[in-house]
Motif scaffolding. Structure first.
Motif, PDB file in Angstrom:
ATOM      1  N   ALA A 210       0.826  -1.210   0.000  1.00  0.00           N
ATOM      2  CA  ALA A 210       0.000   0.000   0.000  1.00  0.00           C
ATOM      3  C   ALA A 210       0.857   1.255   0.000  1.00  0.00           C
ATOM      4  CB  ALA A 210      -0.924  -0.006   1.220  1.00  0.00           C
ATOM      5  N   SER A 211       1.939   1.255   0.800  1.00  0.00           N
ATOM      6  CA  SER A 211       2.787   2.450   0.866  1.00  0.00           C
ATOM      7  C   SER A 211       3.438   2.741  -0.478  1.00  0.00           C
ATOM      8  CB  SER A 211       3.852   2.270   1.952  1.00  0.00           C
ATOM      9  OG  SER A 211       4.725   1.198   1.632  1.00  0.00           O
ATOM     10  N   ILE A 212       3.790   1.682  -1.207  1.00  0.00           N
ATOM     11  CA  ILE A 212       4.382   1.874  -2.542  1.00  0.00           C
ATOM     12  C   ILE A 212       3.340   2.478  -3.489  1.00  0.00           C
ATOM     13  CG2 ILE A 212       5.297   0.677  -4.567  1.00  0.00           C
ATOM     14  CD1 ILE A 212       6.645  -1.286  -2.689  1.00  0.00           C
ATOM     15  N   GLN A 213       2.116   1.930  -3.467  1.00  0.00           N
ATOM     16  CA  GLN A 213       1.067   2.450  -4.343  1.00  0.00           C
ATOM     17  C   GLN A 213       0.682   3.880  -3.971  1.00  0.00           C
ATOM     18  OE1 GLN A 213      -2.152  -0.375  -4.205  1.00  0.00           O
ATOM     19  NE2 GLN A 213      -1.229  -1.680  -5.755  1.00  0.00           N
ATOM     20  N   VAL A 214       0.625   4.156  -2.674  1.00  0.00           N
ATOM     21  CA  VAL A 214       0.301   5.508  -2.222  1.00  0.00           C
ATOM     22  C   VAL A 214       1.353   6.499  -2.710  1.00  0.00           C
ATOM     23  CG1 VAL A 214       0.196   6.978  -0.173  1.00  0.00           C
ATOM     24  CG2 VAL A 214      -1.084   4.844  -0.224  1.00  0.00           C
ATOM     25  N   SER A 215       2.623   6.073  -2.640  1.00  0.00           N
ATOM     26  CA  SER A 215       3.714   6.956  -3.062  1.00  0.00           C
ATOM     27  C   SER A 215       3.739   7.135  -4.575  1.00  0.00           C
ATOM     28  CB  SER A 215       5.052   6.384  -2.583  1.00  0.00           C
ATOM     29  OG  SER A 215       6.116   7.189  -3.030  1.00  0.00           O
ATOM     30  N   ILE A 216       3.624   6.017  -5.315  1.00  0.00           N
ATOM     31  CA  ILE A 216       3.690   6.090  -6.777  1.00  0.00           C
ATOM     32  C   ILE A 216       2.522   6.904  -7.332  1.00  0.00           C
ATOM     33  CG2 ILE A 216       3.522   4.730  -8.897  1.00  0.00           C
ATOM     34  CD1 ILE A 216       5.080   2.522  -7.492  1.00  0.00           C
ATOM     35  N   ASN A 217       1.318   6.672  -6.807  1.00  0.00           N
ATOM     36  CA  ASN A 217       0.125   7.372  -7.304  1.00  0.00           C
ATOM     37  C   ASN A 217      -0.083   8.733  -6.656  1.00  0.00           C
ATOM     38  OD1 ASN A 217      -0.611   5.162  -8.971  1.00  0.00           O
ATOM     39  ND2 ASN A 217      -1.492   4.113  -7.205  1.00  0.00           N
ATOM     40  N   ASP A 218       0.819   9.077  -5.714  1.00  0.00           N
ATOM     41  CA  ASP A 218       0.755  10.380  -5.040  1.00  0.00           C
ATOM     42  C   ASP A 218      -0.630  10.616  -4.432  1.00  0.00           C
ATOM     43  OD1 ASP A 218       1.867  12.709  -4.136  1.00  0.00           O
ATOM     44  OD2 ASP A 218       1.443  13.848  -5.950  1.00  0.00           O
ATOM     45  N   MET A 219      -1.150   9.595  -3.746  1.00  0.00           N
ATOM     46  CA  MET A 219      -2.493   9.685  -3.185  1.00  0.00           C
ATOM     47  C   MET A 219      -2.530  10.532  -1.916  1.00  0.00           C
ATOM     48  SD  MET A 219      -3.518   5.678  -3.688  1.00  0.00           S
ATOM     49  CE  MET A 219      -5.083   5.820  -2.839  1.00  0.00           C
ATOM     50  N   VAL A 220      -1.517  10.385  -1.082  1.00  0.00           N
ATOM     51  CA  VAL A 220      -1.473  11.105   0.194  1.00  0.00           C
ATOM     52  C   VAL A 220      -0.040  11.552   0.447  1.00  0.00           C
ATOM     53  CG1 VAL A 220      -1.800  10.954   2.686  1.00  0.00           C
ATOM     54  CG2 VAL A 220      -3.407   9.816   1.186  1.00  0.00           C
ATOM     55  N   ARG A 221       0.089  12.756   0.944  1.00  0.00           N
ATOM     56  CA  ARG A 221       1.390  13.268   1.375  1.00  0.00           C
ATOM     57  C   ARG A 221       1.285  13.732   2.811  1.00  0.00           C
ATOM     58  NH1 ARG A 221       2.299  17.634  -3.467  1.00  0.00           N
ATOM     59  NH2 ARG A 221       2.128  16.213  -5.266  1.00  0.00           N
ATOM     60  N   ILE A 222       2.427  13.816   3.484  1.00  0.00           N
ATOM     61  CA  ILE A 222       2.447  14.393   4.823  1.00  0.00           C
ATOM     62  C   ILE A 222       2.067  15.863   4.707  1.00  0.00           C
ATOM     63  CG2 ILE A 222       3.924  14.992   6.786  1.00  0.00           C
ATOM     64  CD1 ILE A 222       5.526  12.454   6.184  1.00  0.00           C
ATOM     65  N   GLY A 223       1.125  16.283   5.526  1.00  0.00           N
ATOM     66  CA  GLY A 223       0.620  17.656   5.460  1.00  0.00           C
ATOM     67  C   GLY A 223      -0.700  17.785   4.748  1.00  0.00           C
ATOM     68  N   ASP A 224      -1.137  16.727   4.040  1.00  0.00           N
ATOM     69  CA  ASP A 224      -2.433  16.767   3.357  1.00  0.00           C
ATOM     70  C   ASP A 224      -3.582  16.762   4.366  1.00  0.00           C
ATOM     71  OD1 ASP A 224      -1.252  16.817   0.927  1.00  0.00           O
ATOM     72  OD2 ASP A 224      -1.824  14.783   0.314  1.00  0.00           O
ATOM     73  N   TRP A 225      -4.638  17.466   4.028  1.00  0.00           N
ATOM     74  CA  TRP A 225      -5.865  17.393   4.818  1.00  0.00           C
ATOM     75  C   TRP A 225      -6.743  16.320   4.180  1.00  0.00           C
ATOM     76  CZ3 TRP A 225     -10.185  21.681   4.468  1.00  0.00           C
ATOM     77  CH2 TRP A 225     -11.317  21.245   5.167  1.00  0.00           C
ATOM     78  N   ILE A 226      -7.042  15.272   4.951  1.00  0.00           N
ATOM     79  CA  ILE A 226      -7.895  14.204   4.441  1.00  0.00           C
ATOM     80  C   ILE A 226      -9.089  13.997   5.355  1.00  0.00           C
ATOM     81  CG2 ILE A 226      -5.913  13.026   3.381  1.00  0.00           C
ATOM     82  CD1 ILE A 226      -6.184  10.863   5.543  1.00  0.00           C
ATOM     83  N   THR A 227     -10.158  13.492   4.774  1.00  0.00           N
ATOM     84  CA  THR A 227     -11.361  13.120   5.525  1.00  0.00           C
ATOM     85  C   THR A 227     -11.641  11.650   5.257  1.00  0.00           C
ATOM     86  OG1 THR A 227     -12.251  15.351   5.295  1.00  0.00           O
ATOM     87  CG2 THR A 227     -13.793  13.612   5.910  1.00  0.00           C
ATOM     88  N   PHE A 228     -11.636  10.850   6.316  1.00  0.00           N
ATOM     89  CA  PHE A 228     -11.859   9.407   6.200  1.00  0.00           C
ATOM     90  C   PHE A 228     -12.961   9.052   7.194  1.00  0.00           C
ATOM     91  CE2 PHE A 228      -9.050   5.745   4.627  1.00  0.00           C
ATOM     92  CZ  PHE A 228     -10.139   4.918   4.458  1.00  0.00           C
ATOM     93  N   GLU A 229     -14.199   9.089   6.703  1.00  0.00           N
ATOM     94  CA  GLU A 229     -15.353   8.948   7.599  1.00  0.00           C
ATOM     95  C   GLU A 229     -15.373   7.610   8.318  1.00  0.00           C
ATOM     96  OE1 GLU A 229     -18.872   9.752   5.435  1.00  0.00           O
ATOM     97  OE2 GLU A 229     -18.369  11.860   5.027  1.00  0.00           O
ATOM     98  N   LYS A 230     -14.946   6.543   7.654  1.00  0.00           N
ATOM     99  CA  LYS A 230     -15.004   5.218   8.266  1.00  0.00           C
ATOM    100  C   LYS A 230     -14.190   5.160   9.555  1.00  0.00           C
ATOM    101  CE  LYS A 230     -14.009   0.326   7.423  1.00  0.00           C
ATOM    102  NZ  LYS A 230     -13.577  -0.693   6.442  1.00  0.00           N
ATOM    103  N   PHE A 231     -13.055   5.852   9.586  1.00  0.00           N
ATOM    104  CA  PHE A 231     -12.181   5.833  10.761  1.00  0.00           C
ATOM    105  C   PHE A 231     -12.317   7.090  11.605  1.00  0.00           C
ATOM    106  CE2 PHE A 231     -10.233   2.959   7.699  1.00  0.00           C
ATOM    107  CZ  PHE A 231      -9.920   1.867   8.488  1.00  0.00           C
ATOM    108  N   GLY A 232     -13.269   7.956  11.246  1.00  0.00           N
ATOM    109  CA  GLY A 232     -13.480   9.174  12.029  1.00  0.00           C
ATOM    110  C   GLY A 232     -12.327  10.147  11.923  1.00  0.00           C
ATOM    111  N   ALA A 233     -11.609  10.145  10.808  1.00  0.00           N
ATOM    112  CA  ALA A 233     -10.452  11.020  10.632  1.00  0.00           C
ATOM    113  C   ALA A 233     -10.844  12.236   9.807  1.00  0.00           C
ATOM    114  CB  ALA A 233      -9.315  10.270   9.936  1.00  0.00           C
ATOM    115  N   ASP A 234     -10.470  13.420  10.286  1.00  0.00           N
ATOM    116  CA  ASP A 234     -10.707  14.660   9.550  1.00  0.00           C
ATOM    117  C   ASP A 234      -9.656  15.668  10.007  1.00  0.00           C
ATOM    118  OD1 ASP A 234     -11.705  16.678   8.009  1.00  0.00           O
ATOM    119  OD2 ASP A 234     -13.441  17.098   9.278  1.00  0.00           O
ATOM    120  N   GLY A 235      -8.549  15.707   9.282  1.00  0.00           N
ATOM    121  CA  GLY A 235      -7.461  16.599   9.682  1.00  0.00           C
ATOM    122  C   GLY A 235      -6.240  16.405   8.810  1.00  0.00           C
ATOM    123  N   ASP A 236      -5.088  16.812   9.321  1.00  0.00           N
ATOM    124  CA  ASP A 236      -3.843  16.782   8.561  1.00  0.00           C
ATOM    125  C   ASP A 236      -3.072  15.483   8.805  1.00  0.00           C
ATOM    126  OD1 ASP A 236      -4.287  19.278   7.529  1.00  0.00           O
ATOM    127  OD2 ASP A 236      -3.225  20.316   9.137  1.00  0.00           O
TER     128      ASP A 236
END
Length: 429
Positions: A210-236
């Motif tokens: 997953a970390s390789i795919q996340v990095s290659i596809n540039d899905m998430v970076r440190i500092g990004d604001w993401i919202t992940f409702e399933k895990f109750g995450a909403d922040g940086d």
């Protein structure tokens, strides 16, 4: 187990340091077996003292050398080497080699002990090597994080992958040494246990992929604001590792998300908004439909006093009158011909107000539109982008706009829909 060393043989041999204590004790009429044990313990104690002194001196020399070099060096890599204790761990190597070199002499009369101690020192050498590798990898990790081009990349994941391989190789080497099985033979035998290994390290393997795919596809970076409702995450995003992604929510709590969930579940990344030229405003207010009506000439003239729509009303009224006159429309009934409505004029006013607002990005979409009517009225939606993307300022801009729009509705004889409360009913006692 214990090799008997005869007095006559030792005395006849030339002087040897490894039997010096033994010879002295035999001369004092100490029993042969006791002299051998005391000789071993004395030599072992002496070796430990020497190793401790050498380790202390080398550690001091290396630390001082690295510290002085770090003070004059322009790069921060050497500072990170000291911070991650690379010199301290490297300093243990020479004392360990000295200890391994002298083990055969100390345990010359006890070959079984010698084998066990040698294995122990070799296992410790593997552990020490892993410490050095870990310190170096942590230094590389900290250094890479200081580079602007890699600051938002999941460097921790890559370092953890290398460290996992190092630990696996170290553990297998240690087991091979303790069991006396050649490393290649031991490694071949692990093939049969590969299914168990995959099961044990399932999360690690999934996280690695997953970390390789996340990095290659540039899905998430440190500092990004993401919202992940399933895990109750909403922040940086504050950390991306091999197994988890840490998100600091807006209430300063920390949510931990499995790395592989980023490619198996749906989440929202707000990076596109933060890197764009504006932050979207998309909010509506519901108009009570019974307040919608056609406007007569007197009402239109009254609304012409509103500066933002004066020119619009003059032009529209002229066009409408020309059309109705040319087509001989009977205006005794307002429904006939073309007419202005209060909600249409209100929508145009809001459009003009948004387009003239100083905090709205004029180069991005600006739209005031009707949504589908519902049991809760007719929604009028404002769709625009604020120039300031900072959360607090964005909320202030949006509230300022709707403060004005809500207060403006009575000027157009419109009412905002809201569910009735107790104050809306005339309750008689």
């Amino acid at each position: 187990m214990i090799q008997e060393v005869k007095n006559t043989e030792v005395v006849s041999e030339p002087f040897e340091l490894k039997h010096w204590i033994y010879n002295e004790l035999v001369d004092l009429n100490v029993a042969d077996t006791t002299a051998q044990y005391l000789n071993m313990l004395g030599l072992l104690l002496g070796l430990l003292i020497i190793v401790f002194i050498v380790d202390f001196l080398i550690r001091k020399i290396l630390l001082q050398a690295f510290t002085k070099f770090a003070e004059v060096s322009k790069s921060n890599f050497d500072d990170l080497l000291v911070k991650n204790k690379v010199p301290r761990n490297v300093a243990h190597i020479i004392p360990l080699l000295i200890a391994i070199e002298f083990v055969p002499d100390i345990f010359s009369d006890f070959p079984d002990f010698e084998i066990m101690v040698e294995k122990g020192f070799k296992v410790f050498a593997i552990i020490l090597t892993l410490w050095v590798v870990r310190s170096l990898l942590n230094t590389v990790k900290d250094f890479l994080k200081t580079l602007p081009s890699l600051k938002d990349k999941p460097v921790d994941s890559y370092i953890q992958v290398f460290m996992i391989f190092a630990w696996v190789a170290g553990i297998m080497s240690a087991i091979a040494i303790l069991t006396g099985i050649p490393f290649l033979t031991f490694l071949t035998g692990l093939g049969a246990a590969s299914a168990v290994i995959i099961l044990v390290f399932k999360d690690t393997i999934l996280g690695f992929v997953a970390s390789i795919q996340v990095s290659i596809n540039d899905m998430v970076r440190i500092g990004d604001w993401i919202t992940f409702e399933k895990f109750g995450a909403d922040g940086d995003v504050i950390e991306i590792t091999l197994a988890t992604v840490k998100v600091q929510n807006w209430d300063k709590t920390i949510t931990t998300i499995p790395t592989y969930a980023l490619i198996s579940e749906s989440f929202k990344n707000w990076r596109g908004m933060t890197s764009s030229d504006g932050r979207r405003i998309k909010r509506s207010l519901s108009i009570k439909m019974e307040s919608v009506k056609y406007l007569n000439s007197e009402e239109v003239d009254k609304l012409k006093k509103i500066h933002l729509i004066e020119a619009y009303l003059n032009a529209r009224q002229k066009d409408i009158n020309t059309f109705n006159t040319n087509n001989k429309v009977n205006k005794e009934v307002s429904l006939n011909g073309r007419n202005l409505t209060n909600i249409g004029v209100f929508r145009k006013y809001v459009q003009e107000y948004i387009e003239n607002h100083s905090a709205i990005n004029k180069d991005m979409t600006i739209m005031v539109r009707q949504l589908a009517p519902s049991s809760q009225g007719l929604p009028i939606e404002i769709y625009a982008f604020s120039s300031d993307k900072r959360w607090v300022n964005y909320e202030y801009i949006m509230a300022d706009i709707f403060d004005h729009v809500i207060a403006a509705t009575p000027y157009f004889d419109l009412e905002i829909f809201e569910l009735p409360s107790g104050s809306n009913f005339d309750i008689k006692h």
